[in-house]
Design an enzyme around this catalytic site. Structure first.
Site, PDB file in Angstrom:
ATOM      1  CG  ASP A 152      46.714   8.451 -12.506  1.00 58.15           C
ATOM      2  OD1 ASP A 152      45.382   8.043 -12.626  1.00 58.15           O
ATOM      3  OD2 ASP A 152      47.409   9.414 -13.050  1.00 58.15           O
ATOM      4  CG  HIS A 192      38.236   2.482 -10.594  1.00 60.74           C
ATOM      5  ND1 HIS A 192      39.317   3.070 -10.655  1.00 60.74           N
ATOM      6  CD2 HIS A 192      37.008   3.197 -11.091  1.00 60.74           C
ATOM      7  CE1 HIS A 192      38.902   4.443 -11.399  1.00 60.74           C
ATOM      8  NE2 HIS A 192      37.742   4.340 -11.670  1.00 60.74           N
ATOM      9  CG  LEU A 198      51.613  -1.159   6.893  1.00 58.61           C
ATOM     10  CD1 LEU A 198      52.642  -0.364   6.410  1.00 58.61           C
ATOM     11  CD2 LEU A 198      50.869  -2.026   5.925  1.00 58.61           C
TER      12      LEU A 198
HETATM   13  C1  IPE Z   1      44.880  11.310  -8.555  1.00 59.93           C
HETATM   14  O1  IPE Z   1      44.618  10.791  -9.796  1.00 59.93           O
HETATM   15  C2  IPE Z   1      44.070  11.217  -7.742  1.00 59.93           C
HETATM   16  C3  IPE Z   1      43.997   9.717  -7.195  1.00 59.93           C
HETATM   17  C4  IPE Z   1      44.825   8.690  -7.735  1.00 59.93           C
HETATM   18  C5  IPE Z   1      42.905   9.387  -6.312  1.00 59.93           C
HETATM   19  P1  IPE Z   1      43.586  11.735 -11.012  1.00 59.93           P
HETATM   20  O2  IPE Z   1      43.660  10.827 -12.240  1.00 59.93           O
HETATM   21  O3  IPE Z   1      42.607  12.136 -10.439  1.00 59.93           O
HETATM   22  O4  IPE Z   1      44.690  13.050 -11.249  1.00 59.93           O
HETATM   23  P2  IPE Z   1      44.838  13.749 -12.585  1.00 59.93           P
HETATM   24  O5  IPE Z   1      43.343  14.624 -12.623  1.00 59.93           O
HETATM   25  O6  IPE Z   1      45.143  13.185 -13.751  1.00 59.93           O
HETATM   26  O7  IPE Z   1      45.648  14.944 -12.236  1.00 59.93           O
HETATM   27  C1  IPE Z   2      43.130   6.599 -10.534  1.00 63.27           C
HETATM   28  O1  IPE Z   2      42.997   5.906 -11.942  1.00 63.27           O
HETATM   29  C2  IPE Z   2      41.938   5.872  -9.554  1.00 63.27           C
HETATM   30  C3  IPE Z   2      41.223   7.168  -9.180  1.00 63.27           C
HETATM   31  C4  IPE Z   2      41.536   8.535  -9.422  1.00 63.27           C
HETATM   32  C5  IPE Z   2      40.107   6.848  -8.205  1.00 63.27           C
HETATM   33  P1  IPE Z   2      42.133   6.723 -12.838  1.00 63.27           P
HETATM   34  O2  IPE Z   2      40.683   6.589 -12.845  1.00 63.27           O
HETATM   35  O3  IPE Z   2      42.662   8.218 -12.841  1.00 63.27           O
HETATM   36  O4  IPE Z   2      42.892   6.276 -14.232  1.00 63.27           O
HETATM   37  P2  IPE Z   2      43.353   7.032 -15.569  1.00 63.27           P
HETATM   38  O5  IPE Z   2      44.330   8.022 -15.017  1.00 63.27           O
HETATM   39  O6  IPE Z   2      41.813   7.575 -16.074  1.00 63.27           O
HETATM   40  O7  IPE Z   2      43.899   6.148 -16.366  1.00 63.27           O
HETATM   41 MG    MG Z   3      44.129   9.415 -13.467  1.00 63.91          MG
END
Ligand code: IPE
Ligand code: IPE
Ligand code: MG
Length: 262
Positions: free
Chosen positions: A26, A43, A137
């Site tokens: 995240d 990303h 792995l």
């Molecule tokens: C969790 O992250 C899902 C992934 C990393 C794929 P999110 O950014 O979607 O989670 P929330 O919405 O903050 O809980």
């Molecule tokens: C996690 O990073 C990636 C996915 C959920 C695909 P985020 O896109 O949720 O990044 P933040 O939480 O907005 O910083």
């Molecule tokens: Mg996020």
């Protein structure tokens, strides 16, 4: 208790390593925002981190790495971001599948793949087939995955067996349900890492994380480098996993095991 919880851990130096690491990657969006860049740049940078981490896990002898790439709730994001994430997934698979294979990595995708576009579904099937025999792995990618979905699917499978007459409701126990979950063929996660600092599970592996050690770091996913991973591993190595027992019982059985091994 899980059939895996007492199994022997690999060791790096004299540090106990997790057999299975599960990560919520995240913070990509916040990383990009800090740099005045579009979210997709975060990303993209995140994909690079995945490549390096797979190599690290392989070289350390970790058996399973599970990465949360796209949750069942991430469809709620703006359409443009969702399609960019799918494109990134397609291009990473195309680029990396043969390299994973060459390096002995088995790829496994968990989640409801029927909602992904058919080209991506085929690519996933091809990459899984290509790498199925590898044992260095196991790289598990959770795509359109939700922990609630996983448990619901397992319940549905068991209900079908009962309907067909092959199983009695009274025969359903934890092991049978666990055997129907997406990660049935993997040891349960020993270490859970969440980057980006949020203190939540976000519908990741709800069943499987029951006794997993949790490690949450403020580091944003694109900044998660080798030294950040080493900090997580050393935190894991210093924990006492009790699985309901007392600290004294665990220390006693550790001593006995060490004596046996000596
Ligand atoms: C969790 O992250 C899902 C992934 C990393 C794929 P999110 O950014 O979607 O989670 P929330 O919405 O903050 O809980
Ligand atoms: C996690 O990073 C990636 C996915 C959920 C695909 P985020 O896109 O949720 O990044 P933040 O939480 O907005 O910083
Ligand atoms: Mg996020």
């Amino acid at each position: 208790m899980s059939k895996h919880s007492d199994s022997v851990h690999p060791v790096s130096g004299d540090q106990k390593l997790p057999r299975h690491v599960a990560i919520i990657m995240d913070g990509n969006g916040r990383w990009a925002k800090k740099r005045m860049m579009p979210r997709v740049a975060g990303h993209r940078a995140g994909v690079e981190v995945v490549r390096r981490l797979v190599e690290l896990c392989r070289s350390k002898g970790i058996e399973v790495l599970t990465l949360f790439a796209f949750s069942s709730e991430n469809w709620r994001r703006p359409e443009q971001e969702v399609s960019l994430l799918m494109e990134l997934f397609v291009s990473a698979l195309k680029r990396e599948a043969s390299k994973l294979h060459k390096n002995g990595v088995r790829l496994k995708v968990i989640g409801d793949c029927t909602a992904l576009n058919s080209k991506l579904q085929h690519q996933i099937e091809d990459a899984e087939r290509l790498t199925a025999g590898n044992n260095k792995l196991t790289l598990v990618i959770a795509a359109n995955y939700g922990g609630r979905w996983d448990i619901t699917e397992a319940a549905r499978q068991l209900a079908r067996q009962v309907e067909a007459g092959g199983l009695k409701a009274d025969q359903i126990d934890e092991a049978r349900l666990a055997g129907c979950l997406s990660l049935a063929d993997c040891p349960e996660p020993d270490l859970f890492i969440r980057t980006g600092g949020e203190q939540r599970i976000s519908n990741f592996l709800l069943w499987q994380l029951a006794y997993t050690e949790l490690y949450i770091t403020d580091t944003l996913w694109p900044d998660f480098n080798e030294s950040a991973f080493d900090s997580a591993l050393s935190s894991f190595a210093n924990r006492q996993r009790r699985f309901g027992r007392t600290g004294e019982q665990v220390a006693q059985s550790d001593t006995t095991q060490a004596e046996k091994g000596a």
